[in-house]
Scaffold this motif. Structure first.
Motif, PDB file in Angstrom:
ATOM      1  N   PRO A 338     -45.475  25.548  78.117  1.00 48.00           N
ATOM      2  CA  PRO A 338     -44.669  26.565  77.433  1.00 48.00           C
ATOM      3  C   PRO A 338     -45.520  27.729  76.938  1.00 48.00           C
ATOM      4  O   PRO A 338     -46.639  27.534  76.465  1.00 48.00           O
ATOM      5  CB  PRO A 338     -44.061  25.794  76.262  1.00 48.00           C
ATOM      6  N   ASP A 343     -40.306  27.568  73.429  1.00 51.09           N
ATOM      7  CA  ASP A 343     -39.932  27.196  74.799  1.00 51.09           C
ATOM      8  C   ASP A 343     -39.985  25.684  75.009  1.00 51.09           C
ATOM      9  O   ASP A 343     -39.902  25.207  76.149  1.00 51.09           O
ATOM     10  CB  ASP A 343     -40.879  27.876  75.800  1.00 51.09           C
ATOM     11  N   LEU A 346     -37.758  23.601  77.430  1.00 53.88           N
ATOM     12  CA  LEU A 346     -38.065  23.464  78.855  1.00 53.88           C
ATOM     13  C   LEU A 346     -38.831  22.174  79.135  1.00 53.88           C
ATOM     14  O   LEU A 346     -38.654  21.558  80.196  1.00 53.88           O
ATOM     15  CB  LEU A 346     -38.883  24.665  79.323  1.00 53.88           C
ATOM     16  N   ALA A 387     -33.344  27.147  72.410  1.00 57.87           N
ATOM     17  CA  ALA A 387     -34.489  28.042  72.625  1.00 57.87           C
ATOM     18  C   ALA A 387     -34.857  28.853  71.393  1.00 57.87           C
ATOM     19  O   ALA A 387     -35.738  29.712  71.466  1.00 57.87           O
ATOM     20  CB  ALA A 387     -34.200  28.976  73.798  1.00 57.87           C
ATOM     21  N   ALA A 442     -42.214  31.051  80.250  1.00 55.77           N
ATOM     22  CA  ALA A 442     -41.324  31.194  79.110  1.00 55.77           C
ATOM     23  C   ALA A 442     -39.874  31.011  79.531  1.00 55.77           C
ATOM     24  O   ALA A 442     -39.540  30.981  80.728  1.00 55.77           O
ATOM     25  CB  ALA A 442     -41.513  32.575  78.474  1.00 55.77           C
ATOM     26  N   THR A 443     -39.013  30.918  78.553  1.00 55.15           N
ATOM     27  CA  THR A 443     -37.576  30.816  78.806  1.00 55.15           C
ATOM     28  C   THR A 443     -37.091  31.963  79.673  1.00 55.15           C
ATOM     29  O   THR A 443     -36.281  31.769  80.590  1.00 55.15           O
ATOM     30  CB  THR A 443     -36.819  30.792  77.471  1.00 55.15           C
TER      31      THR A 443
END
Length: 492
Positions: A338, A343, A346, A387, A442-443
């Motif tokens: 991340p 993040d 994820l 998030a 990242a997101t």
């Protein structure tokens, strides 16, 4: 108190260092890279390329280890001072490019003042002689004291309680470990052996001590570092494509644990069919004789507490699904790390997703997702959306690991599959781990890739699912409902 000459020199250097810092520069202050959840974690101005960590373990896991950490870094800007994250140890001395450097500690930072400023673009070697103390609040992470030695659990921000570092997952680096331990102990770390174990020489350790050396083949985040020291058995087997699989267990438990350990090659094959080839040089299970309350995906060697396998009342399919959860992290969280701790969804969302898929025959995926949907609004209210999680509570740093980043984030992935279809979803998964291998993401990168694969802009979809205070309607299941929380701060 009588000091040895070596310690006396180190003590005088520390005093002189602190005085020099105060005389020349403003008082040292803790820095950080501004992570939304851990604002003082990490340090600006440089990129770590490699760590070379030497540890000497004397056989007593309540005594500090003598240590030397050598950091090679590239300066992104000219630095008159260099901050490292470090706590729970005593600094003996610091050198920068072979020259003694002034240093001082403040908060959980070690602030170093080189004799000459570190120029932008240059490669710099920082060598810190220090201790590494295994005694402290276990909830803070770092060293885990086991029944026969030590292991590490550094997530989320605890590697700097073991060694000086830039303790943020966005700064991955290669690692070399050189660990000296008494004869009769076995040492295993991330990566593969860099040399055969050898007898310690001179001041490396007590008579009969052995030096173990390992090196990683892929860059690694500090929170994934692992060093196991104990009276352990190392069990070798082969995974897909000839992958070396080595398990590290208390020697007395090897026979009892073998029925579980032999399942790992099949778990690897199962994951590879869904997301592609395993991304590292080795894998294995590290079983610790300790009650941690968690399992942890340290890179190439996942940490499990012994009771997961030896306790009663857990069905076989459940234990295996937890093993798959930690294995899945090696694609999602370890290989693709991340960019910031926000993040985290994820990492944990994907690991929970593959855990749920593996257990689908015993606990149907749709049933599990419907149950998660029913709780999702309560989870969001308690911990924030997936998030944009709320910061941890004071004194409870690992409290960011809430249901919303596990089941709540797997629910986001289920919604995405419902929205774009199973084939497109599988393409996203494979491309994600392939295109960001050995890197950080990242997101926003996941949103961009998903939109590209779907052939349409999914930013609105993700905005609602990842950042909304309430859970959006589930595609394909308009009848699903999320139960409302029963008042401020409560969840059903």
């Amino acid at each position: 108190m009588l000091l040895t000459s070596r310690r006396l020199r180190a003590a005088l250097l520390a005093v002189a260092s602190a005085s020099l810092v105060g005389a020349v520069l403003p008082a040292p202050v803790p820095l950080g890279i501004g992570d939304p959840l851990f604002p003082h974690l990490g340090n600006p101005g440089y990129d770590v390329l490699s760590y070379d960590i030497g540890l000497t373990y004397g056989g007593d896991n309540s005594e500090p280890l003598e240590a030397v950490t050598r950091i090679e870094a590239r300066a992104a800007q000219t630095l008159e001072q260099v901050n490292l994250d470090f706590a729970r140890g005593t600094v003996r001395s610091v050198e920068v490019n072979g020259a003694h450097a002034a240093f001082a500690t403040t908060g959980e930072d070690l602030v170093i003042t080189p004799a000459k400023p570190v120029r932008r673009g240059t490669r710099t070697v920082i060598t810190v002689q220090h201790t590494s103390d295994p005694v402290g609040d276990a909830s803070d992470g770092g060293w885990v004291r086991t029944g026969d030695g030590l292991a590490m659990a550094n997530q989320a921000d605890a590697a700097h309680r073991v060694f000086p570092c830039n303790d943020h997952p966005s700064d991955k680096a290669y690692f070399t470990f050189r660990v000296t331990a008494p004869k009769g102990h076995t040492v295993v770390t991330n990566g593969l052996p860099a040399a055969k174990p050898r007898a310690a020489k001179g001041t490396e350790g007590a008579e009969g001590a052995v030096v173990w050396s390992y090196r990683t083949s892929h860059p690694m985040a500090t929170e994934l570092a692992q060093v196991s020291i104990g009276t352990s058995a190392v069990l070798h087997r082969e995974g897909p494509h000839g992958l070396p699989v080595r398990d590290v267990v208390p020697a007395a438990d090897a026979k009892t644990l073998e029925p579980w350990l032999k399942k790992t090659p099949a778990h690897l094959e199962w994951m590879e069919k869904r997301v592609g080839r395993y991304p590292f040089e080795t894998y294995g299970v590290l079983v610790a004789a300790a009650d941690t309350g968690f399992e942890l995906e340290t890179q190439t060697l996942s940490l499990f507490e012994r009771s997961l396998f030896t306790g009663t009342g857990r069905p076989e399919w459940y234990v295996e699904s937890i093993m798959v959860h930690e294995l899945a992290h090696h694609w999602f969280g370890n290989s693709v790390s991340p960019r910031s701790w926000s993040d985290l969804w994820l990492n944990e969302g994907h690991a929970t997703w593959y855990e749920a898929l593996y257990a689908d025959q015993e606990r149907p995926l749709e049933q599990r997702m419907k149950a998660a949907y029913a709780n999702s609004d309560a989870w969001r209210r308690a911990g924030g959306p997936p998030a944009a999680p709320k910061p941890s509570q004071p004194g409870q740093k690992i409290s960011i690991f809430r249901p919303v980043v596990y089941e709540g984030s797997a629910l986001v992935l289920y919604a995405l599959r419902q929205e774009i279809g199973a084939e497109a979803f599988e393409t996203v998964e494979r491309r994600w781990v392939r295109e960001h291998r050995d890197a950080v993401a990242a997101t926003s990168d996941f949103v961009e890739l998903s939109s590209e694969v779907a052939g349409r802009d999914l930013s609105g979809f993700f905005r609602s699912w990842l950042y909304g205070p309430t859970t959006p309607p589930m595609p394909g299941h308009p009848d699903w409902r999320s139960a409302a929380p029963e008042g401020p701060g409560k969840q059903r």
